[in-house]
Each structure stands twice: as C-alpha cells, then as structure tokens.
Design a protein around this motif. Structure first.
Motif: not given
Lengths: 108, 108
Positions: A91, A94-96, A98-100, A102-103, A105-106, B87, B91
């Motif tokens: 996990r 997975k969280l890392l 997701i963070a990457v 999110l960063h 597509n910002q 972020l 986000r």
DNA sequence: TCACTAAGGTTTACTTAGTTG
DNA sequence: CAACTAAGTAAACCTTAGTGA
C-alpha cells in the motif's frame, strides 16, 4: 498552565499519549538515562528544549511513527505521514504511485 | 570530498541544488547574517552541526519543501512529502482521502 | 506515580577568519 | 565566486534536585 508552544512538543504528546506511555517511560525506552529521562522528555514536550535528531529517531521508533511526523507543522501532512507509516509495503507503493500521478496531471 | 553523513545534509543539498542556489545565498535568504551564512549552511549540509527548527523552517520555505522533508530518513516517504508539498489544495485533500481509505481497508 | 521546573555544568552551535578550487 | 574548515565565543542542552497534583 500554558499550552504547547512547539510543533515537536505537540506531536510528541499526541503520539506518546496514544501509545499509553508516561514521559519518563518513553525516555527510558528511547535509551535516556533513567535519572534524567523525566526532565528531558518533559522539556521536549513543553518546548523548553529541542531534541537532537539521534534521540528523536529513537523516540519515533518507540512511538511507531516516521521521524518526519514530529517536525511537520501542517496537520494534514502530518496525518498523511502518520498513515503512510502504518501501511504495509504494497500500500505504501500504491500511495506513492497515486501521488506521482496526481502530481503529473496537475502540470498539464 | 567525503559523502554526506546526515539526513538533513543530504536533503538540504538535493533541494538547494534543485533550486539553483549557493549555500551562502540560501543562508542569507533564510535570514542568516551575511558574514556567517556560508559557514553555517556548509556545516548543516556537511552534517557538522544540526540546525534548530526555526532556521530550518525558513530554509524549507525558500526551497519550497515541507519542513518534514528535511528530517525524513526513508527516501520513498521523503518523496511523498515533497510531492504533497507541490500539489494544489484540491489534490492535497484528494491524496489524503485516498490514504485514509487505503489505511481503512488494510485493517479489515 | 506522573508532570513539571530552576539552576548550573556540559555540550553544541555560531561566528570569525581564513584556505582552496 | 563557491565550497569548505579550525578555533574560540556564545548559546543551547542535559543533569541534578526538587515541587506539587
């Protein structure tokens, strides 16, 4: 008396109480001499003195929190750090990821 | 010369170089006296001395990183902290919500 | 037992003044 | 200009001893 003035003190108290330990007991567990553990831990928690990173690292271990947790001023980020520390390896990755994402597509 | 021995030094150098600042310039930007900025920042980066949280907070601001970044020993978590700091608010909230959820279904 | 503190000794950081690439 | 360091001064921490809830 006065409330907490330092971030370290605030985080320390939260995590220590959550672990159900006294100031002195936590200090001893972290390797501080039994005769000064009470005073030192109290000084840290009250913001009178700032612990060095070495002792902070050992305290963090005993409280099952990443060391960065105790230095973060932002409550939300501190919470994120705390949660991350409690996740299993799968996990965490997975969280890392997701963070990457999110960063990524910002910027678009 | 020798490699970094401290976590703070390692994180500091990475972020400073990324920002394109010299040790002295960063120190001055963080409010250190111009005559000691070079020596102090070098001592921090080389792990000779440990900065207090107040000056570290100001350094972190100038380097656009959350202060916790500079104390985290785990590279993956440090990366997560760095990303979080970059972020936008929306986000940030989304990432935290995802973390809470990941944590929740871990216990079941 | 637990939280907390003043005071002084001790350790550490900060400043100065400089070297080297 | 940039990175880096020794040495001394200044400041912070750590220990001791103790109070009060």
């Amino acid at each position: 008396m006065t409330s907490n003035i330092s971030i370290i003190g605030k985080r320390l108290k939260e995590a220590r109480v959550h672990a159900g330990l006294s100031q002195e007991r936590l200090g001893i567990l972290a390797g501080i001499d039994e005769f000064s553990a009470s005073a030192r831990m109290n000084q840290y928690e009250r913001g009178k003195h700032e612990p060095g990173m070495e002792i902070m690292k050992r305290i963090a271990e005993k409280l099952h929190r990443p060391i960065s947790y105790f230095y973060e001023v932002d409550d939300d980020l501190a919470h994120l750090i705390e949660i991350y520390g409690g996740l299993d390896q799968q996990r965490k990755e997975k969280l890392l990821a997701i963070a990457v994402e999110l960063h990524g597509n910002q910027s678009e």
